[in-house]
Design a protein around this motif. Structure first.
Motif, PDB file in Angstrom:
ATOM      1  N   LYS A   1       4.484  -6.157   0.294  1.00  0.00           N
ATOM      2  CA  LYS A   1       5.391  -7.212  -0.196  1.00  0.00           C
ATOM      3  C   LYS A   1       6.826  -6.909   0.270  1.00  0.00           C
ATOM      4  CE  LYS A   1       6.910  -7.255  -4.446  1.00  0.00           C
ATOM      5  NZ  LYS A   1       6.871  -7.146  -5.916  1.00  0.00           N
ATOM      6  N   PHE A   2       7.242  -5.626   0.140  1.00  0.00           N
ATOM      7  CA  PHE A   2       8.594  -5.243   0.562  1.00  0.00           C
ATOM      8  C   PHE A   2       8.752  -5.348   2.080  1.00  0.00           C
ATOM      9  CE2 PHE A   2       8.753  -2.398  -3.423  1.00  0.00           C
ATOM     10  CZ  PHE A   2       9.340  -3.417  -4.176  1.00  0.00           C
TER      11      PHE A   2
ATOM     12  N   LYS B   1      15.383  -6.938  -2.015  1.00  0.00           N
ATOM     13  CA  LYS B   1      15.286  -7.441  -3.383  1.00  0.00           C
ATOM     14  C   LYS B   1      13.999  -6.932  -4.034  1.00  0.00           C
ATOM     15  CE  LYS B   1      15.839 -11.643  -6.070  1.00  0.00           C
ATOM     16  NZ  LYS B   1      15.818 -13.093  -6.069  1.00  0.00           N
ATOM     17  N   GLY B   2      14.138  -6.362  -5.241  1.00  0.00           N
ATOM     18  CA  GLY B   2      12.965  -5.875  -5.965  1.00  0.00           C
ATOM     19  C   GLY B   2      12.810  -4.368  -5.900  1.00  0.00           C
TER      20      GLY B   2
ATOM     21  N   LYS C   1       9.289  -8.933   2.979  1.00  0.00           N
ATOM     22  CA  LYS C   1      10.668  -9.344   2.665  1.00  0.00           C
ATOM     23  C   LYS C   1      11.636  -8.824   3.730  1.00  0.00           C
ATOM     24  CE  LYS C   1      12.667  -9.992  -1.234  1.00  0.00           C
ATOM     25  NZ  LYS C   1      12.679 -11.455  -1.114  1.00  0.00           N
TER      26      LYS C   1
ATOM     27  N   THR D   1       2.357  -3.480  -3.082  1.00  0.00           N
ATOM     28  CA  THR D   1       3.812  -3.450  -3.303  1.00  0.00           C
ATOM     29  C   THR D   1       4.528  -3.205  -1.976  1.00  0.00           C
ATOM     30  OG1 THR D   1       3.369  -2.415  -5.436  1.00  0.00           O
ATOM     31  CG2 THR D   1       5.624  -2.352  -4.683  1.00  0.00           C
TER      32      THR D   1
ATOM     33  N   THR E   1      11.876   3.124  -7.657  1.00  0.00           N
ATOM     34  CA  THR E   1      11.014   2.826  -6.495  1.00  0.00           C
ATOM     35  C   THR E   1      11.638   3.403  -5.230  1.00  0.00           C
ATOM     36  OG1 THR E   1      10.330   0.784  -7.572  1.00  0.00           O
ATOM     37  CG2 THR E   1       9.845   0.971  -5.234  1.00  0.00           C
TER      38      THR E   1
END
Length: 683
Positions: free
Chosen positions: A159-160, A14-15, A163, A156, A20
């Motif tokens: 964060k991924f 998600k995201g 997740k 970033t 990206t």
């Protein structure tokens, strides 16, 4: 929790949008597993430390109270410098912030702040690279730093990754069997990966890294050992039943005793020749350690078993030298030794090739002329390739195919560090002659600065007056605007003038035609030239026992191994030899190199030091290094783990349990997917 799936792309997280995803694809991250295995290349340490323990120029994090109003100064175009005093424990230090003027409004007198930056111990100044308002928090003492592309930032990416761990924890499967995890007390793969990305302590990091160093080395070594096993078992070699009594007589007839190291490698080579598998062995030995005699004994063994032998070398002059020395050694035993180079033409060549086909020539020595189509052996049993790295893979293969799976022995005088030998030549057996013959005088090596050149030339004069000869080595052929180094043509002209009427000076470099090079070397070998000015083309395979002096200009421009190879051109006779390194190194590494060269003549010690100073990529040259890329492991610093992994891989590949036990299935699958076991049934 979501179910793991091999098709999970990076956009399943998600995201992560299309743009990206493309940027992450450019970083080699295509799947969720790729992301989880994208490990940091270093860590920033944000632990608070006592300034008493911090070295000059070290990076440090400190917490302190603002003791003076921040002073802002502008200079140049849009450049600024903000300074303030910080009370850190019992130290009153200065903190300097470049190009961060906005901090003036954020930092107030008596605030407690945390800063990270480079510590100037002498001036008591920290140049701030990272500012954290308020006291030091526990948001992570260690921050991983990743290799990034595009607009993807460290935060970033983390964060991924977080997740991915939360949503797809089962994507990470254990690939090491429990027997190895327990034996070395290694973390499980998922835990180790998590701690590489989110370490709570140095111990976490250390244990996670230890696990992946071992895993990377083991997987690589399994590949190497499997290649070696299947190469051996799927290639029908020739079993050479040599005459042991004749070999013993031959060894006793030599004008000198063999060293223990020579005896050891001869036994290793003999065992290979007697086995039904084809020999694929690398023989390493320093200049002057006696590799040629070992090759002669191996070739003689093959002839007593009813076969012919071949020795391929890179240059004509080296081929001639080998032909002369091997004829001297082998002709008294009744062996026929012949030389084939591009200079052998017409009827002489036709007659030689006919004798070779009929089996009247026992041993053929030559250059790449040996691999031409019309060169046919009656029964080739052993191929020896000298300075094997000078020939392409195809050239070596063509010579090997001149017979029906002959045994192959590669020789090199370039001492390769043990770690690199294990890694680069992992599919070969390696024999090392690590002992010099008795009575050989070590070359005396001295480091001189440029202002001592006149003294060095006087020293050279004295050696030439004794009837000796000298090499003068330069890094470049012609003058270069880019590099302020002595070049061969300039030095040649200077020495022509210096020795005019007394000694003859020759010039050798890579742009000369091969015939011209051979002529220069012959003139030097026969003492028609007393001084040879050359670039590094004399590095390999020239034997002039009367040369006792070498001067190397700009020696700091060469690696240790290359300096050692060059130095090995002298010290080949009975007289004391000397090597002078003319150098003005600007760096500590350069100074260390010169120091090491003057302290040891041991090529293996030097090669290990060279590897430490230069790193593996520069050791062989990046283009031809053939070195694997490891994400976590470092061949130089983790060499003990590499040796353990090599031994484990060798044991596993040769054990029945590895090929049948389900616990080893992930490792077998890895070998299969990497193409090593093509056509093999695994289960």
């Amino acid at each position: 929790m979501k179910t793991p799936n091999e098709e999970l792309t990076i956009q399943n997280i998600k995201g992560v949008g299309e743009e990206t995803a493309l940027q992450m694809n450019a970083m080699g991250i295509h799947s969720v597993l790729d992301l989880l295995e994208y490990v940091p290349y270093r860590y920033d340490d944000y632990r608070l430390r006592d300034l008493e323990e911090v070295a000059h120029d070290e990076r440090v994090t400190v917490e302190g109270k603002v003791h003076s109003e921040p002073a802002l100064m502008y200079y140049g175009r849009k450049k600024s410098r903000l300074t303030l005093r910080l009370l850190v424990g019992r130290y009153l230090i200065q903190a300097v912030f470049f190009n961060q003027p906005y901090l003036k409004k954020k930092i107030n007198l008596h605030d407690t702040v945390t800063v990270t930056g480079k510590w100037d111990k002498n001036r008591q100044i920290v140049t701030v690279q990272h500012f954290q308002g308020g006291p030091h928090g526990k948001q992570g003492d260690f921050e991983p730093v990743y290799s990034l592309k595009g607009s993807v930032t460290n935060n970033t990416l983390r964060k991924f990754i977080k997740k991915a761990f939360n949503d797809y924890p089962d994507v990470i499967q254990e690939n090491l069997p429990s027997v190895l995890l327990e034996k070395y007390k290694l973390s499980h793969r998922r835990d180790a990966l998590y701690h590489l990305h989110f370490p709570d302590s140095t111990e976490d990091m250390k244990q996670a890294r230890r696990r992946f160093v071992y895993e990377e080395f083991l997987l690589f070594q399994l590949k190497m050992q499997a290649l070696r096993k299947f190469e051996r078992e799927h290639t029908s070699g020739i079993q050479q039943h040599y005459d042991l009594e004749k070999i013993k007589e031959f060894i006793h007839s030599l004008p000198f005793p063999l060293t223990d190291a020579q005896k050891r490698v001869i036994n290793e080579i003999s065992a290979d020749m007697k086995s039904p598998y084809r020999m694929n062995r690398l023989l390493q030995g320093d200049v002057g350690s006696g590799k040629t005699v070992v090759a002669a004994i191996a070739l003689y063994s093959s002839v007593t078993a009813g076969f012919q032998g071949a020795l391929m070398v890179p240059t004509e002059i080296l081929a001639e030298q080998h032909a002369n020395s091997l004829s001297e050694l082998l002709s008294p035993s009744g062996l026929s030794v012949a030389l084939l180079t591009s200079s052998v033409k017409g009827k002489k060549r036709a007659l030689l090739l006919e004798k070779l086909r009929d089996g009247d020539i026992d041993i053929l020595i030559g250059t790449h002329a040996l691999i031409q189509d019309d060169v046919q052996f009656k029964q080739l049993g052993l191929v020896v390739t000298d300075e094997q790295h000078r020939f392409g893979v195809n050239q070596r293969r063509v010579l090997r195919e001149k017979g029906e799976s002959p045994d192959v022995l590669f020789m090199t005088a370039t001492p390769i560090p043990r770690t690199l030998a294990i890694t680069v030549f992992g599919e070969m057996d390696v024999s090392i002659i690590d002992q010099m013959p008795a009575g050989r005088k070590p070359i005396e090596t001295y480091w001189a600065k440029a202002d001592m050149l006149s003294r060095v030339l006087t020293f050279m004069d004295k050696e030439l007056d004794k009837g000796r000869q000298a090499y003068v080595i330069c890094p470049l052929i012609e003058e270069s605007d880019k590099l302020d180094v002595q070049n061969a043509i300039d030095v040649y002209n200077q020495l022509l003038h210096y020795f005019e009427g007394r000694y003859d000076v020759g010039l050798m470099h890579g742009r000369l035609h091969p015939d011209e090079k051979d002529e220069v070397m012959r003139n030097f070998s026969s003492n028609q030239l007393q001084v040879l000015v050359s670039t590094t083309v004399v590095e390999v395979g020239v034997n002039v026992p009367n040369a006792t002096f070498m001067l190397i200009y700009d020696a700091e421009r060469f690696g240790l191994s290359q300096l050692h190879q060059l130095r090995g051109r002298v010290g080949r006779g009975e007289d004391q030899s000397y090597c002078i390194l003319l150098a003005e190194p600007k760096t500590e590494v350069g100074k260390e190199r010169m120091k090491i060269m003057t302290e040891t003549n041991d090529g293996f010690v030097l090669s290990e030091k060279d590897l430490e100073l230069r790193g593996p990529g520069d050791f062989f040259g990046k283009k031809q290094s053939g070195l694997p890329e490891f994400k976590v492991a470092d061949m130089v610093h983790d060499y003990r783990a590499l040796e353990v992994a090599r031994d484990d891989a060798n044991f596993l590949i040769n054990s029945k349990q590895f090929w049948s036990d389900s616990e080893f299935k992930p490792l077998r699958t890895y070998l299969s997917s990497s193409g090593v076991l093509e056509g093999e049934k695994l289960d």
